[in-house]
Each structure stands twice: as structure tokens, then as C-alpha cells.
Design a protein around this motif. Structure first.
Motif, PDB file in Angstrom:
ATOM      1  N   HIS A  56       0.829  -1.205   0.000  1.00  0.00           N
ATOM      2  CA  HIS A  56       0.000   0.000   0.000  1.00  0.00           C
ATOM      3  C   HIS A  56       0.870   1.264   0.000  1.00  0.00           C
ATOM      4  CE1 HIS A  56      -3.991   1.755   1.818  1.00  0.00           C
ATOM      5  NE2 HIS A  56      -3.686   2.309   0.675  1.00  0.00           N
ATOM      6  N   HIS A  80      -3.284   9.486   1.282  1.00  0.00           N
ATOM      7  CA  HIS A  80      -2.440   8.462   1.912  1.00  0.00           C
ATOM      8  C   HIS A  80      -1.469   9.063   2.916  1.00  0.00           C
ATOM      9  CE1 HIS A  80      -4.207   6.090  -1.326  1.00  0.00           C
ATOM     10  NE2 HIS A  80      -3.981   5.053  -0.544  1.00  0.00           N
ATOM     11  N   GLN A 129      -9.988   8.838  -5.447  1.00  0.00           N
ATOM     12  CA  GLN A 129      -9.078   9.562  -4.550  1.00  0.00           C
ATOM     13  C   GLN A 129      -9.518  11.012  -4.367  1.00  0.00           C
ATOM     14  OE1 GLN A 129      -7.126   8.156  -2.638  1.00  0.00           O
ATOM     15  NE2 GLN A 129      -6.575   6.217  -3.605  1.00  0.00           N
ATOM     16  N   ASP A 133      -9.424   4.374   4.237  1.00  0.00           N
ATOM     17  CA  ASP A 133      -9.306   3.950   2.839  1.00  0.00           C
ATOM     18  C   ASP A 133     -10.121   2.680   2.658  1.00  0.00           C
ATOM     19  OD1 ASP A 133      -8.393   3.109   0.340  1.00  0.00           O
ATOM     20  OD2 ASP A 133      -6.269   3.505   0.791  1.00  0.00           O
ATOM     21  N   HIS A 159      -7.399  -2.483  -2.163  1.00  0.00           N
ATOM     22  CA  HIS A 159      -5.956  -2.646  -1.916  1.00  0.00           C
ATOM     23  C   HIS A 159      -5.614  -2.390  -0.442  1.00  0.00           C
ATOM     24  CE1 HIS A 159      -5.337   1.851  -3.199  1.00  0.00           C
ATOM     25  NE2 HIS A 159      -5.227   1.793  -1.885  1.00  0.00           N
TER      26      HIS A 159
HETATM   27 MN   MN3 Z   1      -5.003   3.316  -0.663  1.00  0.00          MN
END
Ligand code: MN3
Length: 201
Positions: free
Chosen positions: A27, A82, A150, A165, A169
Motif C-alpha cells: 500500500h 495516503h 481519490q 481507505d 488494496h
Molecule cells: Mn489506498
């Protein structure tokens, strides 16, 4: 100056058993790194944007040239989202917020359990990929929203205090299709001091 992948502030395995080390490694080291690379590529011919912070760029997204705007939303959002995500998580975390943040949560939601339920619900109902957020508006009022892909709350003039998130993934290796289990476990690694600092307290 190019954007850079921020180092993870703890070991890949630090969030075990709630988030597994392999997921963290891929990630951070692959997914987030790719957003940074693609953001820099998108801005290669926009030198006036290269010295801005990602928050400045996203909060004035309509000033970004149309030809690269969607790439900046996707990859700049990916970078901002992130960077926030790693910073609000940590080992020996979880529990409940205290102080001014706890008071604001009580005011907005009634109690902490209701906030948790709303964030989990928004994350579960986000079809496909995206995020569930606790945000504050310009007046410091809190609310829960979710975003697709995103897309960042910063584009809407909101300050993301906490976000989870819900792209596959983020959880698939350990939780497979059980997004609800991931969402429940995720609260065990929330660093409330970091969240409170984002709220300005
Ligand atoms: Mn992510």
C-alpha cells in the motif's frame, strides 16, 4: 521541487494484527509511491504548481489546467489522502479521543459510538473504491462524508481529520470481501493524538 513519498512513521508490521505487514508494504511502497510518481509526471509541464503544497493545489483545483486536472485530482488526491492515512494510524493506538476533539464529536454526533457507526456505514456504502471521512468545516463543525476514488475533502474546502481507505488494496489480502470486518478492526490503530492535532488542538 518534486513531491516525495513520505516515509512510513512506523514498521510495516506495526499495525498487526489489524492491518497486516504485506498490505502495508504494498500500500505504501507501491500504491502511494505510484500516486506520487504520476502526480509529478502530471505537473511536469506546470512549473507554477510545482512549489505549491498538495493541499494548496487541491483547494484551488479549478486553477489547475484542464488538461491535467483529473490526473491531479486522482494522483494529488491519492498523495494527500495516503499521507494523512499513515499519519493518523499507529501501534498502541485505538481507544477514544479526549479533550476538545471529544467535545466536538459529542456535539456533532451525540457520542463516539455514533461517529464510529456513521464512518463505518459511509465506508460500507461507498460502492467501488473511495474513502470514508470525518471532516471539519470552516466553522469547526464536524461531519462524516465519503468520497469516490481519490477525491479529497480538501477540494470541497473541508479539513479531513480522519479518513479510512476503503479501496480493496487497503484490506483485501487479510479481509478479502469482508470490508465491514476491516472497518471494525481499523479503529484499533487510530492515533487520536494525531487526529486531534489535525483539528488544531
Ligand atoms: Mn489506498
Amino acid at each position: 521541487m518534486a513531491f516525495e513519498l513520505p516515509p512510513l512513521p512506523y514498521d510495516f508490521a506495526a499495525l498487526e494484527p489489524h492491518i497486516d505487514a504485506q498490505t502495508m508494504q504494498i500500500h505504501h511502497g507501491k500504491h502511494h509511491a505510484t500516486y506520487v510518481t504520476n502526480l509529478n509526471n502530471a505537473l511536469a509541464n506546470a512549473p507554477d504548481l510545482q512549489n505549491a503544497t498538495i493541499e494548496e493545489i487541491l483547494s484551488n483545483i479549478n486553477d489547475v489546467p484542464e488538461a491535467i486536472r483529473q490526473a491531479v485530482i486522482n494522483n494529488g488526491g491519492g498523495h494527500a489522502n495516503h499521507s494523512m492515512f499513515w499519519s493518523i494510524l499507529g501501534p498502541n493506538a485505538g481507544g477514544e479521543p479526549t479533550g476538545v476533539l471529544a467535545d466536538a464529536i459529542t456535539k456533532a454526533f451525540g457520542d463516539f459510538a455514533t461517529l464510529k457507526a456513521q464512518v463505518n456505514d459511509a465506508g460500507l456504502k461507498r460502492f467501488g473504491s473511495g474513502w470514508s471521512w470525518l471532516v471539519s468545516d470552516a466553522n469547526g463543525s464536524l461531519k462524516v462524508i465519503s468520497s469516490a476514488n481519490q477525491d479529497s475533502p480538501i477540494q470541497l474546502g473541508l479539513t479531513p481529520l480522519l479518513g479510512v481507505d476503503v479501496w480493496e488494496h487497503a484490506y483485501y489480502l487479510k479481509y478479502q470481501n469482508r470490508r465491514a470486518d476491516y472497518l471494525n478492526a481499523w479503529w484499533n490503530v487510530v492515533n487520536w493524538e494525531a487526529v486531534a492535532a489535525r483539528f488544531g488542538h
